[in-house]
Enzyme design. Sequence first.
Site, PDB file in Angstrom:
ATOM      1  N   ASN A   7       0.875  -1.218   0.193  1.00 59.40           N
ATOM      2  CA  ASN A   7      -0.112  -0.043   0.044  1.00 59.40           C
ATOM      3  C   ASN A   7       0.822   1.297   0.009  1.00 59.40           C
ATOM      4  O   ASN A   7       1.489   1.570   0.996  1.00 59.40           O
ATOM      5  CB  ASN A   7      -1.064  -0.072   1.297  1.00 59.40           C
ATOM      6  CG  ASN A   7      -1.874   1.085   1.324  1.00 59.40           C
ATOM      7  OD1 ASN A   7      -2.017   2.118   0.414  1.00 59.40           O
ATOM      8  ND2 ASN A   7      -2.653   1.077   2.314  1.00 59.40           N
ATOM      9  N   ARG A  91      -2.516  -2.057  -3.414  1.00 62.21           N
ATOM     10  CA  ARG A  91      -3.793  -1.354  -3.127  1.00 62.21           C
ATOM     11  C   ARG A  91      -3.675  -0.011  -4.134  1.00 62.21           C
ATOM     12  O   ARG A  91      -2.865   0.503  -3.985  1.00 62.21           O
ATOM     13  CB  ARG A  91      -3.858  -0.924  -1.686  1.00 62.21           C
ATOM     14  CG  ARG A  91      -5.102  -0.093  -1.622  1.00 62.21           C
ATOM     15  CD  ARG A  91      -5.094   0.485   0.015  1.00 62.21           C
ATOM     16  NE  ARG A  91      -6.333   1.266   0.179  1.00 62.21           N
ATOM     17  CZ  ARG A  91      -6.446   2.432   0.504  1.00 62.21           C
ATOM     18  NH1 ARG A  91      -5.181   3.201   1.351  1.00 62.21           N
ATOM     19  NH2 ARG A  91      -7.291   3.035   0.781  1.00 62.21           N
ATOM     20  N   HIS A 180     -13.279   2.146   0.516  1.00 63.48           N
ATOM     21  CA  HIS A 180     -12.830   1.095   1.446  1.00 63.48           C
ATOM     22  C   HIS A 180     -13.671  -0.201   0.787  1.00 63.48           C
ATOM     23  O   HIS A 180     -14.028  -1.139   1.670  1.00 63.48           O
ATOM     24  CB  HIS A 180     -13.747   1.318   2.495  1.00 63.48           C
ATOM     25  CG  HIS A 180     -13.137   2.733   3.363  1.00 63.48           C
ATOM     26  ND1 HIS A 180     -14.147   3.497   4.095  1.00 63.48           N
ATOM     27  CD2 HIS A 180     -12.021   3.158   3.735  1.00 63.48           C
ATOM     28  CE1 HIS A 180     -13.560   4.349   4.483  1.00 63.48           C
ATOM     29  NE2 HIS A 180     -12.404   4.309   4.469  1.00 63.48           N
ATOM     30  N   ARG A 241     -13.257  14.438   9.101  1.00 64.29           N
ATOM     31  CA  ARG A 241     -13.754  14.910   7.886  1.00 64.29           C
ATOM     32  C   ARG A 241     -15.317  15.141   8.264  1.00 64.29           C
ATOM     33  O   ARG A 241     -15.967  14.238   9.199  1.00 64.29           O
ATOM     34  CB  ARG A 241     -13.865  13.793   6.959  1.00 64.29           C
ATOM     35  CG  ARG A 241     -12.398  14.031   6.212  1.00 64.29           C
ATOM     36  CD  ARG A 241     -12.441  12.959   5.127  1.00 64.29           C
ATOM     37  NE  ARG A 241     -11.449  11.875   5.724  1.00 64.29           N
ATOM     38  CZ  ARG A 241     -11.314  10.502   5.083  1.00 64.29           C
ATOM     39  NH1 ARG A 241     -11.836  10.231   4.185  1.00 64.29           N
ATOM     40  NH2 ARG A 241     -10.311   9.690   5.754  1.00 64.29           N
ATOM     41  N   GLY A 331     -11.286   0.500  13.146  1.00 63.96           N
ATOM     42  CA  GLY A 331     -10.760   0.860  14.613  1.00 63.96           C
ATOM     43  C   GLY A 331     -12.054   1.116  15.239  1.00 63.96           C
ATOM     44  O   GLY A 331     -12.078   0.421  16.395  1.00 63.96           O
ATOM     45  N   GLU A 334     -14.589  -2.202  15.373  1.00 61.68           N
ATOM     46  CA  GLU A 334     -14.059  -3.663  16.145  1.00 61.68           C
ATOM     47  C   GLU A 334     -13.848  -3.127  17.583  1.00 61.68           C
ATOM     48  O   GLU A 334     -14.150  -4.074  18.073  1.00 61.68           O
ATOM     49  CB  GLU A 334     -12.840  -3.919  15.253  1.00 61.68           C
ATOM     50  CG  GLU A 334     -12.840  -4.246  13.847  1.00 61.68           C
ATOM     51  CD  GLU A 334     -11.629  -4.179  13.111  1.00 61.68           C
ATOM     52  OE1 GLU A 334     -10.446  -4.692  13.959  1.00 61.68           O
ATOM     53  OE2 GLU A 334     -11.639  -4.231  11.923  1.00 61.68           O
ATOM     54  N   ASN A 335     -13.346  -2.223  17.797  1.00 62.64           N
ATOM     55  CA  ASN A 335     -12.925  -1.620  19.346  1.00 62.64           C
ATOM     56  C   ASN A 335     -13.828  -0.829  20.271  1.00 62.64           C
ATOM     57  O   ASN A 335     -13.447  -0.630  21.310  1.00 62.64           O
ATOM     58  CB  ASN A 335     -11.592  -1.060  19.407  1.00 62.64           C
ATOM     59  CG  ASN A 335     -10.694  -2.014  18.273  1.00 62.64           C
ATOM     60  OD1 ASN A 335     -10.477  -3.153  18.750  1.00 62.64           O
ATOM     61  ND2 ASN A 335     -10.160  -1.522  17.382  1.00 62.64           N
ATOM     62  N   GLU A 384      -7.749  -5.944   5.093  1.00 61.20           N
ATOM     63  CA  GLU A 384      -7.625  -5.517   3.738  1.00 61.20           C
ATOM     64  C   GLU A 384      -6.436  -6.573   3.153  1.00 61.20           C
ATOM     65  O   GLU A 384      -6.509  -6.630   1.812  1.00 61.20           O
ATOM     66  CB  GLU A 384      -7.726  -4.202   3.530  1.00 61.20           C
ATOM     67  CG  GLU A 384      -8.852  -3.612   3.980  1.00 61.20           C
ATOM     68  CD  GLU A 384      -8.902  -1.863   4.080  1.00 61.20           C
ATOM     69  OE1 GLU A 384      -8.977  -1.376   3.048  1.00 61.20           O
ATOM     70  OE2 GLU A 384      -8.556  -1.614   5.176  1.00 61.20           O
TER      71      GLU A 384
HETATM   72  P1  AMP Z   1      -8.829   3.312  11.839  1.00 59.16           P
HETATM   73  O1  AMP Z   1      -8.718   4.353  11.037  1.00 59.16           O
HETATM   74  O2  AMP Z   1      -9.453   1.938  11.374  1.00 59.16           O
HETATM   75  O3  AMP Z   1      -7.297   2.790  12.395  1.00 59.16           O
HETATM   76  O4  AMP Z   1      -9.414   3.602  13.326  1.00 59.16           O
HETATM   77  C1  AMP Z   1      -9.143   4.724  14.100  1.00 59.16           C
HETATM   78  C2  AMP Z   1     -10.234   4.862  15.144  1.00 59.16           C
HETATM   79  O5  AMP Z   1     -10.412   3.809  15.963  1.00 59.16           O
HETATM   80  C3  AMP Z   1      -9.889   6.094  16.227  1.00 59.16           C
HETATM   81  O6  AMP Z   1     -11.054   6.950  16.200  1.00 59.16           O
HETATM   82  C4  AMP Z   1      -9.658   5.321  17.416  1.00 59.16           C
HETATM   83  O7  AMP Z   1     -10.131   5.996  18.475  1.00 59.16           O
HETATM   84  C5  AMP Z   1     -10.557   4.117  17.134  1.00 59.16           C
HETATM   85  N1  AMP Z   1     -10.296   3.323  18.166  1.00 59.16           N
HETATM   86  C6  AMP Z   1      -9.363   2.283  18.251  1.00 59.16           C
HETATM   87  N2  AMP Z   1      -9.445   1.839  19.329  1.00 59.16           N
HETATM   88  C7  AMP Z   1     -10.667   2.004  19.992  1.00 59.16           C
HETATM   89  C8  AMP Z   1     -11.138   1.735  21.193  1.00 59.16           C
HETATM   90  N3  AMP Z   1     -10.660   0.716  22.041  1.00 59.16           N
HETATM   91  N4  AMP Z   1     -12.404   2.398  21.418  1.00 59.16           N
HETATM   92  C9  AMP Z   1     -13.053   3.219  20.819  1.00 59.16           C
HETATM   93  N5  AMP Z   1     -12.583   3.607  19.628  1.00 59.16           N
HETATM   94  C10 AMP Z   1     -11.109   3.033  19.278  1.00 59.16           C
END
Ligand code: AMP
Length: 406
Positions: A7, A91, A180, A241, A331, A334-335, A384
């Site tokens: 990428n 990518r 995406h 954004r 992010g 999932e989290n 991905e």
């Molecule tokens: P990504 O662009 O997919 O890497 O996602 C980034 C976003 O995921 C950011 O806003 C992070 O705050 C969020 N994120 C990562 N870990 C957590 C968590 N444990 N709880 C809430 N948001 C999270």
Amino acid sequence: MKILVINSGSSSIKFRLVESSSGEAIASGLLERIGLEQGRMEYRVRNGDKNVIEKPIPNHRTGLEMLLEMLVDPAAGALASLGEIGAVGHRVVHGGEKFTDSVAIGPEVIAKLEECSAMAPLHNPPNLLGIRASMDALPGVPNVAVFDTAFHQTMPPVAYVYPLPWSVYEEKRMRRYGFHGTSHQYVAMQTARILGRPLEDLCLVVCHLGNGSSITAVKDGRSVDTSLGYGTMCGVMMGTRSGDVDPAILLDLIENHGMTVSEVKDMVYKRSGLLGVSGVSSDMRDVEAAAAAGNERAALALDLFADKVRKHIGAYAVTMGRLDAIAFTAGIGENGPEMRGMICRGLEVLGARIDPEANRVRGVEKVISAKDSRVSILVVPTNEELMIARETERVLSKEGKPGARP
Ligand code: AMP
């Protein structure tokens, strides 16, 4: 087959060497600050420790050579010889209307990719740098382009045409493309697998919620609508954004409030979203912490975020005429159990009920809907790189080119 997934950005190359049959990441890492005074390569072999090399990386070609040297390093490498690399999967952000599927790269494809660069000036030219560097550094090894936009090329005109004068589409090809796509497709396939149902029979909404976010309606395995459009600032609210806003505000800021076009652009891409509303951060964790500590604007930012995602889910259920499952990924998806819970509050009207206990998970594949929920709700970690590796292998076997062999 061992596939090197690349990428390539303007000053960085993210990579992962994937064993496509098992999905194992043999090595992974990142080269950054390419072209600057001091470059940096960070890599890990399997689950080992992170290694860091700091030295100037003048261009993508040198960067890729550095990475290949590392891969065959007798002490710290992952391969006995570069001949083990069967193919390289790239990518590519924008395939326009020219690419509806992943494709093996040859001179004609490179020419078409250059034509698509005008639509993604920040992304496609660096993607092409990575492609050229790889073709030079690994002669004889096939290269495949996997597009962020390709999965969405199945959208019908009613989803991709904007209600502007027809010439905007016909002459300038300005339409919804969506992004995406690799993630949405991978998560849709995984969702079907987890539910034990054929993807072709499912109506899904995939919520890719990260720093950049998009929601996709996947009907019978095909993207039928998605929230990102011609560019990457529309749809749901994101980290910095804005997502959808009334264009009258942007025009008014330029016409009557002394802002230049580039200032407005900077505002909607870099100073809006979670950051703009909360004034705290673009990172969901920081905004959640601020809201928990009583910051009202942070709490409003969370409400807005959940509202935009929820509305897209509702709209897409109507578009598809049915809703079988909602999958959360990336992010936040999932989290972030808190945000998933907020989004699902109000989705009962669609027959979707979250199980608060099951929802207490981070980063693992899990069904989180209540037993009596008609619609399944899932957490599905995206991958991905694995999708790009599998696409690379699929394209090569379809074309009767099974990849280079040692
Ligand atoms: P990504 O662009 O997919 O890497 O996602 C980034 C976003 O995921 C950011 O806003 C992070 O705050 C969020 N994120 C990562 N870990 C957590 C968590 N444990 N709880 C809430 N948001 C999270």
